[in-house]
Design an enzyme around this catalytic site. Structure first.
Site, short mmCIF file in Angstrom:
data_model
loop_
_atom_site.label_atom_id
_atom_site.label_comp_id
_atom_site.label_asym_id
_atom_site.label_seq_id
_atom_site.Cartn_x
_atom_site.Cartn_y
_atom_site.Cartn_z
N HIS A 1 0.79 -1.23 0.00
CA HIS A 1 0.00 0.00 0.00
C HIS A 1 0.82 1.28 0.00
O HIS A 1 0.26 2.36 -0.06
CB HIS A 1 -0.93 0.02 1.21
CG HIS A 1 -0.23 0.36 2.49
ND1 HIS A 1 0.58 -0.53 3.14
CD2 HIS A 1 -0.17 1.51 3.22
CE1 HIS A 1 1.09 0.03 4.22
NE2 HIS A 1 0.65 1.28 4.29
C1 UD1 Z 1 -2.04 5.68 5.69
C2 UD1 Z 1 -0.73 6.11 6.34
C3 UD1 Z 1 0.28 4.96 6.29
C4 UD1 Z 1 -0.31 3.71 6.89
C5 UD1 Z 1 -1.62 3.39 6.19
C6 UD1 Z 1 -2.27 2.15 6.76
C7 UD1 Z 1 -0.13 8.48 6.14
C8 UD1 Z 1 0.75 9.45 5.47
N1 UD1 Z 1 -0.13 7.24 5.64
O1 UD1 Z 1 -1.77 5.43 4.32
O2 UD1 Z 1 1.41 5.32 7.03
O3 UD1 Z 1 0.61 2.65 6.74
O4 UD1 Z 1 -2.51 4.50 6.33
O5 UD1 Z 1 -3.29 1.70 5.90
O6 UD1 Z 1 -0.80 8.85 7.07
N2 UD1 Z 1 -8.93 5.36 0.93
C9 UD1 Z 1 -10.19 4.85 0.80
N3 UD1 Z 1 -10.86 4.50 1.95
C10 UD1 Z 1 -10.32 4.65 3.18
C11 UD1 Z 1 -9.02 5.19 3.28
C12 UD1 Z 1 -8.34 5.52 2.16
O7 UD1 Z 1 -10.71 4.67 -0.28
O8 UD1 Z 1 -10.98 4.30 4.17
C13 UD1 Z 1 -8.18 5.70 -0.29
C14 UD1 Z 1 -8.33 7.14 -0.66
O9 UD1 Z 1 -8.52 7.21 -2.01
C15 UD1 Z 1 -7.02 7.77 -0.28
C16 UD1 Z 1 -6.05 6.61 -0.37
O10 UD1 Z 1 -6.82 5.45 -0.08
O11 UD1 Z 1 -6.68 8.82 -1.13
C17 UD1 Z 1 -4.95 6.74 0.62
O12 UD1 Z 1 -5.43 6.95 1.95
P1 UD1 Z 1 -4.58 7.82 3.01
O13 UD1 Z 1 -5.29 7.88 4.29
O14 UD1 Z 1 -4.16 9.08 2.38
O15 UD1 Z 1 -3.25 7.01 3.21
P2 UD1 Z 1 -2.94 5.44 3.23
O16 UD1 Z 1 -2.34 5.10 1.93
O17 UD1 Z 1 -4.09 4.62 3.72
#
Ligand code: UD1
Length: 354
Positions: A206
């Protein structure tokens, strides 16, 4: 004593749940308020986890959702400030290294509220990782730094953090794993997916460095080749799913799924023949369980998992995935988990704070 706990993402819930339980038991007259920032918001990334971990419903939902780093951080700060002003806690507790963690620490520090950081002191020494910046800022602002390994202690000393702020308590993520062990051992997730325990590779990917660009296509190609030798089970994080949909790579032989609940995930982890990941927490969980873990990154902030003998850094180049079967054949017997990864770290945090 009034404590506000701030969580936002899947691994945050796992690290904080046992700490809330330990502090509620130790300080039953205290105020224990839970804030969920909403950084993770899908049911499978959030609600399912909170339910399985037995976390009480959050007192505040900030609903910050997705966005750029600055947007996500700013939204947490803006929405948390009035909560902290109203709650007037004696302590804000934050876990891990995500944007929600750092945003909460900055907000609390500016209001003059003491901060406790669960899983302090980890360093990859790679400032291109957003988590590394979040760790450095959070640790600098924290008053109580709860660390899980001697390396974390050393990192904080090297950055000039006074020794009296640092507490080597062990690993609260392993507390949760120990507490759930009876349930996940009985869950039988592998058989439900139609794979033999001990005979499949479990994959999670991820991190932006891997899944936001062309490396993901190469990794999928390598996994498809690996799947000709052993089944490959791959629960896909929403971030990874986005790129996969855009790339539309063919993935013959891969058993893809939605994100799993924690009990099913731990069941698959405990029964895996090997794990391929870029996650931090999974490097630790496999170390506790004695399962071979291959980490598709150039570095790790968790060198203790390599010293323990379970974790191998493959580097970021997906071509290294092809070496997994040969490396598995050379493997030694599983080692002991590191000291203090024993299910009692949260009780030690409660001792320190109470
Ligand atoms: C975040 C953390 C990472 C951690 C990970 C665990 C930061 C910088 N990164 O990364 O350290 O290892 O969580 O999973 O804080 N999205 C959804 N649904 C959700 C959440 C996210 O669709 O419930 C999608 C969104 O399109 C979003 C992308 O996933 O843009 C990334 O989500 P984000 O919270 O920005 O960071 P993670 O990649 O999950």
């Amino acid at each position: 004593m009034r404590i506000v706990y701030v969580v936002g993402t899947r691994p945050n819930f796992v690290k904080t749940a046992p700490v809330i339980a330990a502090l509620r038991a130790r300080l039953p007259q205290g105020r224990h308020a839970l804030v969920h920032t909403g950084q993770h918001y899908d049911r499978l990334m959030s609600d399912v986890f909170l339910e399985e971990l037995g976390v009480p419903a959050p007192d505040y939902m900030l609903e910050v959702g997705s966005g750029s780093h600055a947007q996500q951080t700013a939204r947490v700060m803006e929405r948390l400030e009035p909560v902290l002003t109203e709650e007037r806690p004696d302590l804000v507790l934050v876990p891990g290294d995500v944007n929600s963690t750092m945003a909460a620490a900055v907000t609390a520090a500016k209001l003059g509220i003491p901060i406790g950081h669960i899983e302090a002191g980890l360093r990859s020494f790679d400032r291109t990782m957003p988590e590394e910046l979040n760790r450095i800022v959070t640790d600098q602002l924290s008053d109580h730094l709860f660390v899980h390994s001697p390396e974390a202690n050393d990192n904080l000393h090297a950055e000039g953090v006074p020794a009296e702020r640092i507490h080597l308590v062990g690993n609260t993520m392993i507390d949760t794993l120990v507490a759930l062990e009876g349930r996940f051992r009985a869950a039988g997730a592998a058989r439900r997916l139609g794979v033999e325990p001990g005979a499949y590779v479990l994959v999670t990917l991820h991190r932006p460095a891997l899944v936001d660009g062309p490396l993901l296509r190469q990794a999928i190609g390598q996994l498809a080749a690996l799947a000709r030798e052993m089944p490959v089970v791959f629960p896909v994080h929403p971030r990874t799913r986005k790129t996969m949909e855009a790339l539309d790579p063919s993935h013959p032989g891969l058993l893809l799924s939605e994100p799993l609940g924690y009990l099913d995930f731990l069941s698959l982890l405990a029964d895996a023949g090997a794990v391929l990941t870029d996650s931090g927490g999974i490097q630790e969980e496999t170390t506790y369980l004695g399962i071979p873990c291959f980490t598709l990154r150039d570095n790790t902030e968790r060198p203790i998992t390599i010293e323990a003998g379970t974790n191998t850094l493959l580097g970021l180049d997906p071509a290294a995935i092809a070496s997994i079967p040969a490396r598995l054949a050379e493997r030694r017997s599983p080692p002991e988990p590191p000291p203090l990864w024993d299910g009692h770290a949260s009780a030690r945090i409660a001792d320190v704070l109470a």
